[in-house]
Every structure is written in C-alpha cells, then in structure tokens.
Motif scaffolding. Structure first.
Motif, short mmCIF file in Angstrom:
data_model
loop_
_atom_site.label_atom_id
_atom_site.label_comp_id
_atom_site.label_asym_id
_atom_site.label_seq_id
_atom_site.Cartn_x
_atom_site.Cartn_y
_atom_site.Cartn_z
N ARG A 47 46.99 5.29 -22.99
CA ARG A 47 47.70 4.34 -23.86
C ARG A 47 46.88 3.97 -25.09
O ARG A 47 47.41 3.81 -26.19
N VAL A 48 45.57 3.81 -24.91
CA VAL A 48 44.72 3.31 -26.00
C VAL A 48 44.21 4.44 -26.90
O VAL A 48 44.19 4.30 -28.13
N ALA A 49 43.80 5.56 -26.30
CA ALA A 49 43.11 6.61 -27.07
C ALA A 49 43.88 7.91 -27.17
O ALA A 49 43.40 8.86 -27.80
N GLY A 50 45.04 7.99 -26.54
CA GLY A 50 45.86 9.18 -26.70
C GLY A 50 45.92 10.08 -25.49
O GLY A 50 45.15 9.96 -24.54
N LYS A 51 46.88 11.02 -25.57
CA LYS A 51 47.19 11.90 -24.45
C LYS A 51 46.01 12.77 -24.03
O LYS A 51 45.71 12.91 -22.84
N LYS A 52 45.33 13.37 -25.01
CA LYS A 52 44.24 14.30 -24.70
C LYS A 52 43.13 13.62 -23.90
O LYS A 52 42.70 14.13 -22.86
N LEU A 53 42.66 12.48 -24.40
CA LEU A 53 41.59 11.77 -23.70
C LEU A 53 42.06 11.22 -22.36
O LEU A 53 41.29 11.15 -21.40
N GLY A 54 43.33 10.85 -22.28
CA GLY A 54 43.88 10.38 -21.02
C GLY A 54 43.84 11.47 -19.95
O GLY A 54 43.44 11.23 -18.82
N ILE A 55 44.24 12.68 -20.35
CA ILE A 55 44.23 13.80 -19.40
C ILE A 55 42.80 14.17 -19.02
O ILE A 55 42.51 14.42 -17.85
N LEU A 56 41.90 14.18 -20.01
CA LEU A 56 40.50 14.49 -19.71
C LEU A 56 39.88 13.46 -18.77
O LEU A 56 39.08 13.79 -17.89
N THR A 57 40.26 12.20 -18.94
CA THR A 57 39.76 11.15 -18.05
C THR A 57 40.29 11.36 -16.64
O THR A 57 39.55 11.22 -15.66
N LEU A 58 41.57 11.71 -16.53
CA LEU A 58 42.16 11.99 -15.23
C LEU A 58 41.41 13.12 -14.52
O LEU A 58 41.03 13.00 -13.34
N LYS A 106 40.73 1.62 -10.73
CA LYS A 106 41.55 1.37 -9.53
C LYS A 106 41.45 2.50 -8.51
O LYS A 106 41.91 2.35 -7.39
N GLY A 107 40.88 3.62 -8.91
CA GLY A 107 40.53 4.65 -7.94
C GLY A 107 41.56 5.72 -7.68
O GLY A 107 41.34 6.60 -6.86
N VAL A 108 42.69 5.70 -8.39
CA VAL A 108 43.76 6.66 -8.10
C VAL A 108 43.31 8.09 -8.35
O VAL A 108 43.48 8.97 -7.50
N ALA A 109 42.75 8.36 -9.53
CA ALA A 109 42.36 9.74 -9.86
C ALA A 109 41.21 10.23 -8.99
O ALA A 109 41.19 11.39 -8.56
N THR A 110 40.25 9.36 -8.70
CA THR A 110 39.14 9.75 -7.84
C THR A 110 39.63 10.02 -6.42
O THR A 110 39.21 10.98 -5.77
N ALA A 111 40.56 9.19 -5.94
CA ALA A 111 41.18 9.45 -4.64
C ALA A 111 41.93 10.78 -4.65
O ALA A 111 41.89 11.53 -3.67
N LEU A 112 42.60 11.07 -5.75
CA LEU A 112 43.31 12.34 -5.89
C LEU A 112 42.36 13.52 -5.69
O LEU A 112 42.66 14.46 -4.94
N GLY A 113 41.20 13.46 -6.37
CA GLY A 113 40.22 14.53 -6.22
C GLY A 113 39.74 14.68 -4.78
O GLY A 113 39.61 15.80 -4.27
N ILE A 114 39.50 13.56 -4.13
CA ILE A 114 39.06 13.57 -2.73
C ILE A 114 40.13 14.20 -1.84
O ILE A 114 39.85 15.10 -1.04
N PHE A 115 41.38 13.77 -2.00
CA PHE A 115 42.45 14.25 -1.13
C PHE A 115 42.80 15.70 -1.40
O PHE A 115 43.24 16.42 -0.49
N LEU A 116 42.61 16.15 -2.65
CA LEU A 116 42.85 17.57 -2.96
C LEU A 116 41.91 18.46 -2.16
O LEU A 116 42.28 19.57 -1.77
N VAL A 117 40.70 17.98 -1.92
CA VAL A 117 39.74 18.74 -1.12
C VAL A 117 40.04 18.58 0.37
O VAL A 117 40.05 19.57 1.12
#
Length: 196
Positions: A47-58, A106-117
C-alpha cells in the motif's frame, strides 16, 4: 544437540530480519512503520511503497520461514518436534524481532514459508480459502485469519503428526492474535479493503 540450539538461534535471527523495512529504505520510500497501518509486512509495504516492493517483501518474509526449516531438516537425527521448534523460532523472530525492539509483523508470510516446507498440500487448501474470501470481500486480513484458522485442520488430516499439528496450531493462534485489531475493524466496518 549443540547444533540444534545453534539452529534455533539462527532461525530466530533470520526470522527477525525486517524485510519490508530494508527494502523500503533501500528504495528511498517512507518508513512503513510511520505510514499506512504501520505494519512492517507485505500488505502495508504494497500500500505504501507499491506492488513490486510488496511482492518482494512477501517473498522475503516467506523465505525467512522456509530457509531455517529446510536447514533443520538437513540436520541428522532431528525429530519432527525439533523441526517444529525451529519453525516456531523463525516465526517468533518475525513477530518479535530483536532488531526492532520486539515489534514486528503479523507473521502471515513467514508462516506461509514454514507451511510450504512442512506441508505444501495444506497450503494449497488454505490459499484457496484466502483467495475466495479476498475475491469476495476484498479484505486481506479476513482471508489471512480464515486461512490461519483452517491450516491446523488441514495439516491434521493431510499429515497427522502430532508435532506438526501442534506447531501449526501455535503459529496459527499467534497469527490470529496479532490480527486482533483487524478483527475489531472488520466487526465495526472500518477495515481497509485491498485494491489491486
């Protein structure tokens, strides 16, 4: 067991790396802690810095969860419970990072990485729930909360190992707890909708 304890410390420190802050600072964008929702995660960066940085952060936040778990799986003799503890350490690093005075995401993306493994098939089910709710109501928080609530059940039926279910349940409860303000806003109708 020395290697396990070192792995725990490394997992926490990797999880604590503030991906969103690093990326926005490198790009010259505003401090996301003082913009938008103030959260350091991918949605606020988007929302603040744009789509590209948002995806990279994810992606970066997901890798913080995936890499320590993958590394733990390579250590000989580690039981599923030990791998689960490493996963929790990485997750708590993101939510309570030492580098930011223990004020993290809030941990959603980090949890995603954990659960993907741990159980990629369960992630597919949780993602379907997330995607349907996001498409229907346009609330990222609602989709995240629902996916977090569903994934312990999905892992129970797909994997069934007590250690993995316990790990998932703990992480999911923290994710939901860290969305408590979003839940309040959802209930009173003031939550921000996602705009692509």
């Amino acid at each position: 067991m020395v290697s396990f304890y070192l792995m725990l410390i490394a997992a926490y420190l990797i999880g604590a790396i503030p991906t969103g802050i690093l990326l926005t600072r490198l790009s010259g964008a505003a401090d996301i802690r003082k913009s938008g929702s103030g959260n350091i995660g991918a949605t606020n960066v988007y929302r603040v810095a744009g789509k590209k940085l948002g995806i990279l952060t994810l992606v970066g936040d997901a890798l913080k969860g995936a890499i320590p778990v993958l590394a733990a799986m390579q250590l000989p003799g580690l039981a599923p419970a030990h791998i689960g503890v490493v996963a929790v350490a990485a997750f708590l690093g993101h939510c309570y990072p030492v580098y930011l005075g223990f004020k993290g995401g809030k941990g959603v993306a980090t949890a995603l990485g954990i659960f993907l493994v741990l159980c990629p098939l369960a992630v597919l089910g949780a993602f379907a729930i997330f995607a349907v709710l996001l498409w229907k109501w346009r609330y990222v928080s609602l989709g995240s909360i629902a996916a977090a609530a569903a994934i312990p059940l999905l892992i129970y039926f797909i994997d069934g190992r007590l250690a993995m279910v316990a790990t998932t349940l703990f992480i999911s409860l923290i994710v939901i707890w860290r969305h408590r303000q979003n839940i309040t806003r959802l209930l009173n109708g003031s939550e921000n909708r996602f705009k692509a």
